[in-house]
Scaffold this active site. Structure first.
Site, PDB file in Angstrom:
ATOM      1  N   GLU A   1       1.554   1.860  -3.502  1.00 48.03           N
ATOM      2  CA  GLU A   1       0.274   2.240  -4.123  1.00 48.03           C
ATOM      3  C   GLU A   1      -0.057   3.697  -3.799  1.00 48.03           C
ATOM      4  OE1 GLU A   1      -1.670  -1.265  -2.395  1.00 48.03           O
ATOM      5  OE2 GLU A   1      -2.382  -1.713  -4.410  1.00 48.03           O
TER       6      GLU A   1
ATOM      7  N   GLU B   1       2.683  -7.982  -1.831  1.00 54.52           N
ATOM      8  CA  GLU B   1       1.447  -8.587  -1.318  1.00 54.52           C
ATOM      9  C   GLU B   1       1.350 -10.083  -1.595  1.00 54.52           C
ATOM     10  OE1 GLU B   1       1.660  -5.619  -2.618  1.00 54.52           O
ATOM     11  OE2 GLU B   1       0.268  -4.229  -1.661  1.00 54.52           O
TER      12      GLU B   1
ATOM     13  N   GLY C   1       0.818  -1.207   0.000  1.00 50.16           N
ATOM     14  CA  GLY C   1       0.000   0.000   0.000  1.00 50.16           C
ATOM     15  C   GLY C   1       0.854   1.261   0.000  1.00 50.16           C
TER      16      GLY C   1
HETATM   17  N1  CAA Z   1       1.966  -4.193   8.992  1.00 51.87           N
HETATM   18  C1  CAA Z   1       2.112  -4.405  10.301  1.00 51.87           C
HETATM   19  N2  CAA Z   1       3.312  -4.565  10.918  1.00 51.87           N
HETATM   20  C2  CAA Z   1       4.402  -4.501  10.132  1.00 51.87           C
HETATM   21  C3  CAA Z   1       4.317  -4.306   8.736  1.00 51.87           C
HETATM   22  C4  CAA Z   1       3.029  -4.121   8.162  1.00 51.87           C
HETATM   23  N3  CAA Z   1       2.860  -3.892   6.859  1.00 51.87           N
HETATM   24  N4  CAA Z   1       5.571  -4.316   8.240  1.00 51.87           N
HETATM   25  C5  CAA Z   1       6.407  -4.496   9.272  1.00 51.87           C
HETATM   26  N5  CAA Z   1       5.694  -4.612  10.423  1.00 51.87           N
HETATM   27  C6  CAA Z   1       6.234  -4.776  11.778  1.00 51.87           C
HETATM   28  C7  CAA Z   1       6.959  -6.079  11.976  1.00 51.87           C
HETATM   29  O1  CAA Z   1       6.075  -7.101  12.349  1.00 51.87           O
HETATM   30  C8  CAA Z   1       7.940  -5.729  13.068  1.00 51.87           C
HETATM   31  O2  CAA Z   1       7.216  -5.734  14.261  1.00 51.87           O
HETATM   32  P1  CAA Z   1       7.898  -6.200  15.642  1.00 51.87           P
HETATM   33  O3  CAA Z   1       9.065  -5.270  15.842  1.00 51.87           O
HETATM   34  O4  CAA Z   1       6.814  -6.076  16.630  1.00 51.87           O
HETATM   35  O5  CAA Z   1       8.331  -7.618  15.411  1.00 51.87           O
HETATM   36  C9  CAA Z   1       8.294  -4.272  12.767  1.00 51.87           C
HETATM   37  O6  CAA Z   1       7.222  -3.771  11.959  1.00 51.87           O
HETATM   38  C10 CAA Z   1       9.586  -4.079  12.028  1.00 51.87           C
HETATM   39  O7  CAA Z   1       9.561  -4.896  10.865  1.00 51.87           O
HETATM   40  P2  CAA Z   1      10.853  -5.699  10.368  1.00 51.87           P
HETATM   41  O8  CAA Z   1      11.480  -6.398  11.514  1.00 51.87           O
HETATM   42  O9  CAA Z   1      10.418  -6.504   9.212  1.00 51.87           O
HETATM   43  O10 CAA Z   1      11.785  -4.496   9.906  1.00 51.87           O
HETATM   44  P3  CAA Z   1      12.827  -4.416   8.732  1.00 51.87           P
HETATM   45  O11 CAA Z   1      13.437  -3.077   8.828  1.00 51.87           O
HETATM   46  O12 CAA Z   1      13.697  -5.626   8.750  1.00 51.87           O
HETATM   47  O13 CAA Z   1      11.980  -4.485   7.377  1.00 51.87           O
HETATM   48  C11 CAA Z   1      10.183  -3.912   5.858  1.00 51.87           C
HETATM   49  C12 CAA Z   1      11.123  -3.449   6.993  1.00 51.87           C
HETATM   50  C13 CAA Z   1      10.995  -4.148   4.590  1.00 51.87           C
HETATM   51  C14 CAA Z   1       9.178  -2.819   5.637  1.00 51.87           C
HETATM   52  C15 CAA Z   1       9.503  -5.229   6.276  1.00 51.87           C
HETATM   53  O14 CAA Z   1       8.931  -5.047   7.534  1.00 51.87           O
HETATM   54  C16 CAA Z   1       8.405  -5.679   5.347  1.00 51.87           C
HETATM   55  O15 CAA Z   1       8.679  -6.269   4.331  1.00 51.87           O
HETATM   56  N6  CAA Z   1       7.153  -5.403   5.748  1.00 51.87           N
HETATM   57  C17 CAA Z   1       5.994  -5.886   5.028  1.00 51.87           C
HETATM   58  C18 CAA Z   1       5.764  -5.147   3.770  1.00 51.87           C
HETATM   59  C19 CAA Z   1       4.529  -5.673   3.112  1.00 51.87           C
HETATM   60  O16 CAA Z   1       4.383  -6.861   2.876  1.00 51.87           O
HETATM   61  N7  CAA Z   1       3.614  -4.765   2.780  1.00 51.87           N
HETATM   62  C20 CAA Z   1       2.407  -5.129   2.120  1.00 51.87           C
HETATM   63  C21 CAA Z   1       1.312  -5.098   3.107  1.00 51.87           C
HETATM   64  S1  CAA Z   1      -0.186  -5.638   2.380  1.00 51.87           S
HETATM   65  C22 CAA Z   1      -0.792  -4.290   1.566  1.00 51.87           C
HETATM   66  O17 CAA Z   1      -0.221  -3.265   1.555  1.00 51.87           O
HETATM   67  C23 CAA Z   1      -2.120  -4.576   0.912  1.00 51.87           C
HETATM   68  C24 CAA Z   1      -2.650  -3.467   0.132  1.00 51.87           C
HETATM   69  O18 CAA Z   1      -2.823  -3.616  -1.047  1.00 51.87           O
HETATM   70  C25 CAA Z   1      -3.089  -2.248   0.754  1.00 51.87           C
END
Ligand code: CAA
Length: 705
Positions: free
Chosen positions: A106, A126, A103
């Site tokens: 997006e 995603e 997102g």
């Molecule tokens: N939602 C909720 N919590 C999230 C999150 C998210 N999208 N992304 C990261 N977090 C949380 C993690 O669970 C972690 O929490 P804790 O410290 O409590 O364990 C904290 O944030 C830090 O995350 P990382 O340890 O992963 O940190 P990093 O610096 O190593 O990596 C990152 C950062 C690259 C952003 C990685 O967190 C990541 O890949 N996040 C997910 C990204 C993702 O998949 N986004 C798509 C979401 S779905 C969407 O967006 C649908 C849509 O169409 C609207």
């Protein structure tokens, strides 16, 4: 503090998402963004808008924790908010930095222009959560970056660098410097666009990127064919392709509606739940309840590895790859030379495939020093022993390390089966001893089982868990037992695979079922890859130590022993359970079929038809059952840690969430009942674990623990 901070830079409004740690688009952020758009739309004092993220990144997308929950009624959905943002008549510029994922990207695509700072990762991951970009990403990215690029990015979920994004047209302007420099550039751009007075360049209205699909309508089918192997058993990747196809064939509004419908079909499916579980399991695994996050860690500036065989050499590469100088010890110069040559050969192969530069290879080789005397490890911060799997040898070695290594050095063993406590007892500093169980090939496999002994100190655990991350590994903390978590469970799975072929199946039947379930290969192809001689030697040793008798009431190695006696050790000898005359592809071999049938007859087993369902249950339920025992004994801290071990050490499919999560989706009652049946039909080794039975009786799952 509001979830969206609004500031003014002259006549430009600056909106900063403020939802640490990753500016997830949870409902307070969406509410804030929505309200700001309404306010700014007709504000005569505002000529343009810049959107950015406060803190360390732009935005990592939807708040994953919110999936499956219902937000308050007045909070609108992200796609609607982004439509309104894009529809603004004032220029909207994204100041992207750190990460723009899901997102988050997006949101950036909903802006009219994108400015991006250095070291930024952008993408739509995603699909790795079993869903698709549901806020216009599948419609806007192909319009901006081209259909081919969008398909590749959306279906792989890969995050790209800002440079690659700029090349693909996703980012319009690259800025050097810190976040403030990026914001300044974005503000300037918004001012310039406002001054120019041209209509905004809305991603959704662009058509340039769609042309390639118009020129080649067969592109989508070609893409589906190319992804078939990777996407087997999954829905989300195919839904992603359908949505990009919709972008190329439908008007924007219709395409967005289509995307929404596809998103809604996926979001509450088992595939998405499993992958969300995997996401959080991978983050949870780093947390150790009795080792708080602020536990001091020891600096690791150099390392030592003892043994330069397959494992030792691979471990040395892991350190060199992470930029940590490493000293490798082999007793004999010839063995050392051979080991170092093997490392050089491995790197050279990567260079020849174009995945590593010669310069980088030279740098990494330069970090590896070979020696033949343990004394050279006197100043080393961590030593990892990777010698022959024999307790006496290891104890003698640890006693020597104890006298050679400086105080405070971490003494680690790569044993895959032996008792870490007993190894530690050979030293005067058992608190500094730990197991670091790498998986072969160590430089490739991401799993690292860190084995805590009874006396291993919190400081050592914290250091090794942190080091795991530095080395690019997923560290899972486990306790001492034979085979630890992964191999102990694997043993159950392999044993049943062997029994199944005695009873009526063939290796290719078992492997097909497991491959179709989603593992990268079945048990027989796996044994061929690892080398059948390894298990053969272990069985012989076990039989010897057990007074000449197998340890299980029913011996599972009859066929395996025969094929080893024939020298069929697997891929390395060109023949094993399968034949490999045509390279690495396993081909069923009539010779093996004959041996199997002959063995069944010798054992007095009447061969029968075995269904795919039975193969799956016989291989996987005992594996889950062993996982339950491991949890009961406290060898693993959480069921989700067991899942991480299996996803990263054995390729258990993420879209099944790991064996324990998968078991919950099957239902523990079903599994417990099947194990009770197996116990009656086959023998006591199939008895269900008390934990499995208790949870099944209570109607609970491993996730409830
Ligand atoms: N939602 C909720 N919590 C999230 C999150 C998210 N999208 N992304 C990261 N977090 C949380 C993690 O669970 C972690 O929490 P804790 O410290 O409590 O364990 C904290 O944030 C830090 O995350 P990382 O340890 O992963 O940190 P990093 O610096 O190593 O990596 C990152 C950062 C690259 C952003 C990685 O967190 C990541 O890949 N996040 C997910 C990204 C993702 O998949 N986004 C798509 C979401 S779905 C969407 O967006 C649908 C849509 O169409 C609207």
């Amino acid at each position: 503090m509001s979830a969206v901070i609004e500031e003014r830079r002259g006549r430009i409004a600056l909106l900063k998402l403020n939802n640490p740690p990753v500016n997830g688009l949870g409902w307070p952020v969406r509410e804030g963004l929505d309200a700001a758009i309404v306010r700014l739309k007709d504000d005569p004092e505002v000529d343009g808008v810049v959107v950015t993220g406060d803190g360390r990144m732009f935005c990592a997308g939807a708040d994953i924790r919110e999936f499956g929950t219902t937000p308050p009624e007045h909070v609108r959905r992200l796609p609607e908010i982004l439509d309104d943002l894009e529809a603004l008549d004032k220029p909207v510029v994204a100041a992207v930095h750190g990460v723009a994922a899901g997102g988050g990207l997006e949101l950036a695509l909903g802006c009219h222009h994108r400015v991006c700072g250095p070291k930024t990762k952008l993408g739509l991951p995603e699909v790795t959560l079993g869903i698709l970009p549901g806020a216009g990403g599948t419609q806007r990215l192909p319009r901006v970056a081209g259909v081919g690029k969008a398909l590749e990015m959306i279906v792989s979920g890969r995050l790209v660098s800002e440079k690659e994004a700029a090349k693909a047209g996703i980012v319009d302007e690259l800025v050097e410097g810190d976040v403030e420099a990026v914001i300044d550039a974005a503000v300037k751009k918004a001012e310039a666009l406002a001054a120019a007075g041209e209509p905004p360049r809305r991603s959704g209205e662009r058509t340039d990127g769609l042309q390639e699909a118009k020129d080649n309508p067969g592109l989508f089918d070609e893409f589906r064919k190319s992804m078939a192997k990777r996407a087997r058993g999954m829905n989300a990747p195919y839904a992603c392709v359908r949505c990009v196809e919709a972008a190329a064939t439908m008007a924007l509004a219709e395409g967005l509606k289509f995307e929404r419908a596809e998103f809604m079909k996926l979001v509450n499916e088992v595939e998405a739940k499993s992958m969300r579980h995997a996401f959080f399991a991978e983050r949870e695994v780093a947390k150790v309840p009795d080792v708080p996050a602020d536990t001091p860690t020891r600096p690791i500036q150099n390392a030592g590895v003892i043994g330069c065989g397959t494992m030792g050499g691979g471990i040395a590469m892991v350190f060199a790859n992470a930029g940590i100088p490493v000293t490798v010890v082999e007793a004999e110069q010839a063995a050392l030379d051979a080991g170092l040559e093997k490392i050089r050969g491995n790197y050279a192969a990567t260079v020849s495939k174009g995945r590593l530069s010669q310069e980088e290879m030279d740098k990494r080789m330069g970090l590896i020093t070979g020696v033949t005397d343990l004394v050279e490890l006197a100043a080393t911060d961590i030593v990892i022993e990777a010698v022959f799997e024999n307790m006496d040898v290891k104890k003698e070695l640890f006693a020597k390390l104890d006298s050679v290594c400086k105080p405070g050095a971490i003494l680690a063993t790569n044993t895959s089966t032996l008792d870490v406590n007993e190894i530690a007892s050979a030293t005067s500093r058992p608190a500094d001893v730990i197991g670091t169980h790498f998986f072969s090939p160590a430089n490739v496999m991401r799993l690292l089982e860190n084995v805590r002994g009874e006396q291993t100190s919190a400081e050592i655990i914290a250091t090794v868990m942190k080091l795991s991350k530095t080395l690019g590994k997923v560290g899972v903390l486990v306790g001492v037992c034979h085979g630890f978590v992964g191999n102990r469970m694997l043993h159950q799975y392999l044993r049943e695979a062997m029994f199944l072929i005695e009873e009526g199946a063939l290796p290719q039947d078992v492997d097909r079922v497991i491959y179709e379930f989603g593992l990268p290969m079945g048990p027989f192809a796996m044994c061929d890859l690892a080398g059948n001689d390894v298990g053969w030697r272990v069985r012989q040793e076990q039989i010897k130590n057990n007074g000449g008798k197998p340890t299980n009431a029913r011996y599972s190695g009859t066929v395996a022993d025969k094929i080893c006696e024939m020298g069929r050790f697997g891929q390395k000898t060109g023949k094993g359970w399968f034949s490999y005359e045509n390279g690495r592809t396993p081909m069923p071999d009539p010779e093996i079929e004959a041996i199997i049938k002959e063995t069944s007859a010798e054992l007095g087993i009447e061969r029968r038809e075995i269904s795919d369902q039975e193969i799956l249950e016989r291989c996987l339920y005992p594996l889950v059952n062993e996982g339950a025992k491991i949890l009961d004994e406290g060898i693993a801290m959480r069921a989700s840690d067991v899942d991480v071990v299996w996803m990263h050490g054995y390729g258990f499919p993420r879209h099944r969430g790991g064996p324990m999560f998968w078991a919950d989706t099957v239902g523990l009652k079903t599994i417990a009942e099947a194990m009770q049946r197996f116990e009656k039909e086959h023998g006591p080794w199939m008895a269900p674990s008390p934990l499995l039975v208790r949870l099944a009786d209570e109607g609970k799952g491993f996730g409830d623990l």
